[in-house]
Design an enzyme around this catalytic site. Structure first.
Site, PDB file in Angstrom:
ATOM      1  NE  ARG A 234      24.849  46.837 115.163  1.00  0.00           N
ATOM      2  CZ  ARG A 234      25.819  47.148 116.004  1.00  0.00           C
ATOM      3  NH1 ARG A 234      27.068  47.253 115.568  1.00  0.00           N
ATOM      4  NH2 ARG A 234      25.572  47.331 117.301  1.00  0.00           N
ATOM      5  CD  GLU A 263      28.065  40.503 113.480  1.00  0.00           C
ATOM      6  OE1 GLU A 263      28.535  41.005 112.452  1.00  0.00           O
ATOM      7  OE2 GLU A 263      28.108  41.060 114.583  1.00  0.00           O
ATOM      8  CG  HIS A 281      30.737  42.966 115.521  1.00  0.00           C
ATOM      9  ND1 HIS A 281      29.374  42.912 115.393  1.00  0.00           N
ATOM     10  CD2 HIS A 281      31.008  44.174 116.082  1.00  0.00           C
ATOM     11  CE1 HIS A 281      28.841  44.045 115.866  1.00  0.00           C
ATOM     12  NE2 HIS A 281      29.825  44.810 116.289  1.00  0.00           N
TER      13      HIS A 281
HETATM   14  C1  8YV Z   1      29.315  45.258 120.326  1.00  0.00           C
HETATM   15  C2  8YV Z   1      29.049  47.109 118.815  1.00  0.00           C
HETATM   16  O1  8YV Z   1      28.329  45.791 121.097  1.00  0.00           O
HETATM   17  O2  8YV Z   1      29.015  48.988 120.199  1.00  0.00           O
HETATM   18  C3  8YV Z   1      28.466  48.366 119.295  1.00  0.00           C
HETATM   19  O3  8YV Z   1      27.438  48.772 118.755  1.00  0.00           O
HETATM   20  O4  8YV Z   1      28.708  46.641 117.789  1.00  0.00           O
HETATM   21  C4  8YV Z   1      30.036  46.377 119.614  1.00  0.00           C
HETATM   22  O5  8YV Z   1      30.736  47.181 120.490  1.00  0.00           O
HETATM   23  C5  8YV Z   1      30.264  44.469 121.112  1.00  0.00           C
HETATM   24  O6  8YV Z   1      30.704  43.494 120.257  1.00  0.00           O
HETATM   25  C6  8YV Z   1      29.672  43.867 122.345  1.00  0.00           C
HETATM   26  O7  8YV Z   1      28.793  42.890 122.060  1.00  0.00           O
END
Ligand code: 8YV
Length: 316
Positions: A234, A263, A281
């Site tokens: 993150r 983002e 991402h």
């Molecule tokens: C997002 C992610 O959730 O799993 C996570 O924590 O950051 C990603 O897998 C994915 O972009 C779906 O929004």
């Protein structure tokens, strides 16, 4: 029997949307022009929220749903869900761990190799005609046998480490305590000391208030002018201003980033910073994994409404 009312925060692929629409009465928050008015209208009926790791559920959203029982997150990260509200009201939360571990670790290693071996610039060299006009591009650096630091040795951090072993790398990691199954790797709890010992520093930490900006100017200075930073976790784990300053002044050699504050609207300085690899991402972004995440997100909702334990509950 009446279908339970579920608030859906953002879109899912069609292969999740169809079964969701069949099993639940879905209310599409992201499509509402006036979101406050929408929540005021449907909030009292909502018993569950279906969201994504990047969208979460805010304090105001949770407060607008007085009958809310559970939140199902499509994603392993749940930092964008307002957990204090959940704790206070006994709302359960589920996420989608494990099913995405391999893909995120694969991308982390791909990002390291692309950055250090300059895969993008080398391809641009070929396409621009520079190869024919100027000869071979500048030499890059060797990856095999270098030193890796992994900040956060959870499922994804450990999967990155296992892959890096294949490159004969000397691996160190930080975690709250040493991990018994990582005994051939060196435990260095302090982020500055870990960076000092690393050529390549991977951030694989869940974002919490305690880890906010854990990679700061001191850590970057310790990583040094030969060091690279790879972040697939993150953005909040990194002080982005310090990182941009370090890149622009050559205090570190480069960075490969899959996550950004705000983002998809990233700080424009990232677009011109030297030796940086930018990704949108998409660590979990394969068809296989997104299908598995969607199924787990839906199975958690189904388990909840069947009165069964959640498959992958978040510890609250
Ligand atoms: C997002 C992610 O959730 O799993 C996570 O924590 O950051 C990603 O897998 C994915 O972009 C779906 O929004």
């Amino acid at each position: 029997m009446a279908k339970p009312h579920v608030l859906q925060v953002g879109p899912y692929p069609e292969w999740d949307q169809t079964p969701l629409d069949a099993a639940f009465t879905i209310h599409r928050w992201w499509e509402a022009a006036d979101k406050d008015a929408f929540l005021a209208k449907v909030g009292p009926d909502i018993r569950a929220i279906a969201t994504r790791g990047d969208l979460g559920a805010s304090e105001a959203m949770i407060a607008a749903c007085p009958r809310l029982e559970m939140i199902s997150v499509f994603g392993v990260g749940y930092d964008s869900v307002h957990l204090p509200s959940c704790r206070a009201r006994g709302i359960t939360v589920s996420n989608t761990p494990d099913v995405l571990t391999d893909d995120v670790a694969d991308l982390a290693v791909a990002m390291l190799l692309s950055l250090v071996r300059q895969v993008g610039p080398a391809e641009a060299w070929v396409r621009s005609g520079d190869w024919a006009a100027k000869g071979v591009p500048p030499l890059t650096r060797k990856v095999t046998g270098t030193r890796a630091g992994i900040l956060g040795l959870g499922r994804i951090g450990a999967a990155i480490g296992r892959r890096l072993q294949g490159f004969g790398m000397d691996i160190s990691y930080s975690a709250r305590s040493p991990k018994p199954d990582a005994e051939v790797w060196t435990y260095i709890p302090d982020a500055v000391a870990l960076a000092e010992r690393s050529d390549h520093l991977f951030i694989a930490l869940a974002a919490t208030p305690e880890t906010r900006h854990i990679v700061n100017a001191r850590v970057l200075q310790a990583l040094g002018p030969e060091g690279t930073l790879i972040n697939i976790s993150r953005a909040a784990n990194v002080d982005e201003t310090a990182l941009l300053d370090a890149l622009e002044t050559g205090q570190i050699a480069g960075a490969a980033l899959d996550v950004f504050e705000g983002e998809p609207n990233l700080n424009p300085r990232f677009l011109t910073a030297p030796n940086i690899l930018l990704q949108p991402h998409h660590g979990s972004g394969t068809i296989e994994t997104r299908k598995a995440m969607g199924k787990l997100m839906r199975d958690n909702l189904t388990a909840h409404f069947a009165g069964q334990p959640l498959l992958t509950p978040v510890p609250l």
